[in-house]
Design a protein around this motif. Structure first.
Motif, PDB file in Angstrom:
ATOM      1  N   PRO A 105       0.801  -1.228   0.000  1.00 43.54           N
ATOM      2  CA  PRO A 105       0.000   0.000   0.000  1.00 43.54           C
ATOM      3  C   PRO A 105       0.829   1.271   0.000  1.00 43.54           C
ATOM      4  O   PRO A 105       0.457   2.261  -0.636  1.00 43.54           O
ATOM      5  N   GLY A 106       1.981   1.286   0.691  1.00 42.39           N
ATOM      6  CA  GLY A 106       2.808   2.484   0.741  1.00 42.39           C
ATOM      7  C   GLY A 106       3.296   2.911  -0.622  1.00 42.39           C
ATOM      8  O   GLY A 106       3.288   4.099  -0.967  1.00 42.39           O
ATOM      9  N   GLU A 107       3.761   1.947  -1.424  1.00 42.21           N
ATOM     10  CA  GLU A 107       4.230   2.267  -2.773  1.00 42.21           C
ATOM     11  C   GLU A 107       3.097   2.804  -3.640  1.00 42.21           C
ATOM     12  O   GLU A 107       3.289   3.748  -4.420  1.00 42.21           O
ATOM     13  N   LEU A 108       1.924   2.216  -3.496  1.00 42.52           N
ATOM     14  CA  LEU A 108       0.794   2.665  -4.305  1.00 42.52           C
ATOM     15  C   LEU A 108       0.362   4.071  -3.894  1.00 42.52           C
ATOM     16  O   LEU A 108       0.024   4.905  -4.747  1.00 42.52           O
ATOM     17  N   ILE A 109       0.367   4.357  -2.609  1.00 46.10           N
ATOM     18  CA  ILE A 109       0.011   5.697  -2.133  1.00 46.10           C
ATOM     19  C   ILE A 109       0.998   6.728  -2.675  1.00 46.10           C
ATOM     20  O   ILE A 109       0.614   7.807  -3.136  1.00 46.10           O
TER      21      ILE A 109
END
Length: 518
Positions: A105-109
């Motif tokens: 999720p961090g990379e996508l955010i």
């Protein structure tokens, strides 16, 4: 120095091909958001994303996009609209590649944040180029064509996104962006002429205050449904919003070369039209997202089938856009905007009658009304608004209108989401678990673990009840917009000052149109 006659500007012979390029650049923004909304269930499962992380994946883009619109519009007027659009396309395309292969999720955010920056650079630049490229006689046709393409993206992206999810994985939805960005980037470099307003001293203080104010505003709107007005985060966001936006208005009203020409709001078409479209966005901001969840969670549709269900809306919107392009010169922008908004309100009322057992018939009828009304209303209202903007301020004028509408979208998503969540929780029996009370997604996940088929039925009925109330609120918002448009917009709108031919001219050599009363 050659100065063109601004009273009778020559029409660019390739303007309609350039319009195709501009439509491509804005198409990716529509495709991205809608395709992502269809991908949320699969994304959450594959990345093991929490509800809060999913919220950030959706909201991070909106926060950055809304926060930077005013600044990017001002930059496009000062440094060149084509140049700013090329930078935006490059950032958006690169971030789409990262989002496609995101492993957590961090990379996508993070990718969504960069996409928000790119989108904020693209939108006002493309719209201001369109505004300067077409005169009063052709502008509504251009806006209608742009609206038609946007509607194709609005409905086509869930279909394509659903197909990609069914055949591949959720990350494939971002693959849609990459070829479109590549084509639009090359075509922009080759075909689109550079244009800019007269050089003005940069306004860094205004830019910083606008970014802080808009990010805080959207953040407050997003947080409001979670904790209410008494929550510490909401109160802090509201204080920052009010303080920074007041400071921004005071600063802009006192400096010689403001980033945002506040005098635009003295024009009734710009002020009234912007507020009316904002009410439309408040009414419909979360409608399609809620309906997409209803189709998948409530009726058990696959992402692909849910996307196909929106096709009647696309077809009717194309009809509305085509009819509006011919009727606008005859009836005037105000008449088309009001009629279209009333038809949209009828569509929202139809959708408010949906139940857990409703079939696709009533959904299709409601979507047809929404599409037809939107096809008539939106290009007419935008034409009236942007027709009041001086050509040399096209970028920031377009950005200001976009910013107001984006705030309306955020408020609509927050408001309809809050109504849906509240009514859903109220309709869930006390005997169900706290987890099942949170959302229909949590309830269905619990039912899958426990094998409780009764919980599935209960959750779907509760969700349908909340959705019905949300769509009723949406109908009231659009009806209010129609009333405001009837009062505020002029019958046919003033003839705007023609744009000077500023293609490829140095900033200091671009003449300001005479007779400007702004």
């Amino acid at each position: 120095m050659q100065v063109h006659d601004v009273a009778t500007p020559a029409r660019n012979p390739t303007r309609w091909w350039i319009l195709v390029v501009l439509c491509l650049t804005t198409l990716i923004l529509v495709i991205d958001n809608l395709a992502l909304s269809v991908a949320v269930p699969a994304l959450a499962e594959d990345l093991h994303a929490s509800a809060q992380q999913i919220q950030w994946i959706l909201d991070s883009y909106m926060l950055v996009f809304a926060g930077l619109l005013l600044t990017s519009g001002s930059l496009s007027d000062r440094f060149g609209r084509k140049r700013i659009m090329v930078i935006g396309l490059t950032l958006f395309g690169a971030a789409s590649v990262v989002a496609t292969v995101a492993a957590n999720p961090g990379e996508l955010i993070a990718a969504r944040v960069v996409m928000g920056i790119g989108g904020a650079l693209i939108m006002p630049a493309a719209l201001s180029i369109m505004l300067n490229l077409f005169d009063d006689e052709e502008r509504h046709k251009a806006m209608s064509a742009g609206g038609a393409v946007a509607m194709l993206g609005l409905v086509g992206s869930p279909v394509i996104g659903g197909l990609l999810i069914d055949q591949f994985w959720w990350g494939a939805v971002f693959l849609i962006n990459i070829p479109i960005v590549a084509i639009a980037l090359v075509a922009t470099l080759v075909m689109v002429p550079e244009s800019r307003g007269p050089w003005l001293r940069p306004d860094p203080v205004g830019a910083i205050l606008s970014v802080i104010g808009m990010v805080a505003l959207v953040w407050t709107i997003i947080e409001l449904p979670k904790g209410g007005l008494h929550h510490g985060g909401t109160v802090a966001g509201l204080i920052i919003t009010v303080a920074s936006l007041i400071a921004f208005l005071v600063w802009e009203s006192r400096i010689e070369h403001p980033m945002v020409p506040l005098r635009l709001f003295r024009d009734r078409d710009f002020a009234g039209g912007s507020v009316a479209l904002t009410l439309v966005q408040i009414g419909n901001g979360g409608l399609l997202l809620v309906l997409s969840q209803y189709l998948q969670f409530g009726l058990g549709y696959s992402p692909l089938k849910a996307g196909v269900a929106f096709l009647p809306m696309a077809i009717s919107a194309l009809v509305g856009n085509g009819a509006g392009a011919g009727l606008c010169p005859k009836l005037g922008c105000r008449t088309l905007a009001v009629v279209g908004m009333l038809v949209m309100a009828v569509g929202a009322l139809m959708l408010s009658s949906l139940t857990a057992d409703s079939g696709i018939g009533m959904i299709s009828v409601g979507l047809v009304a929404l599409g037809l009304g939107g096809g008539l209303a939106t290009p007419a209202a935008v034409t009236a608004i942007l027709g009041s903007v001086p050509p040399e301020q096209a970028g920031v004028g377009s950005a200001l209108n976009d910013t107001i509408q984006q705030a309306g979208v955020a408020l609509g998503v927050a408001a309809l989401g809050s109504v849906l969540t509240t009514v859903y929780a109220h309709k869930m029996p006390d005997s169900t678990s706290a987890t099942a009370h949170k959302s229909i997604g949590d309830a269905l996940a619990e039912a899958a673990r426990t094998g409780d088929n009764g919980l599935v039925r209960t959750a779907r009925e509760a969700f349908a009840g909340g959705m019905s109330v949300s769509f009723g609120v949406s109908a009231l918002g659009v009806l209010a917009a129609a009333i405001l448009a009837l009062i505020a917009l002029r019958g046919r709108g003033p003839a705007p000052e023609p744009a000077a031919d500023t293609a490829d001219a140095p900033a200091e050599q671009i003449p300001v149109p005479a007779g400007n009363t702004y």
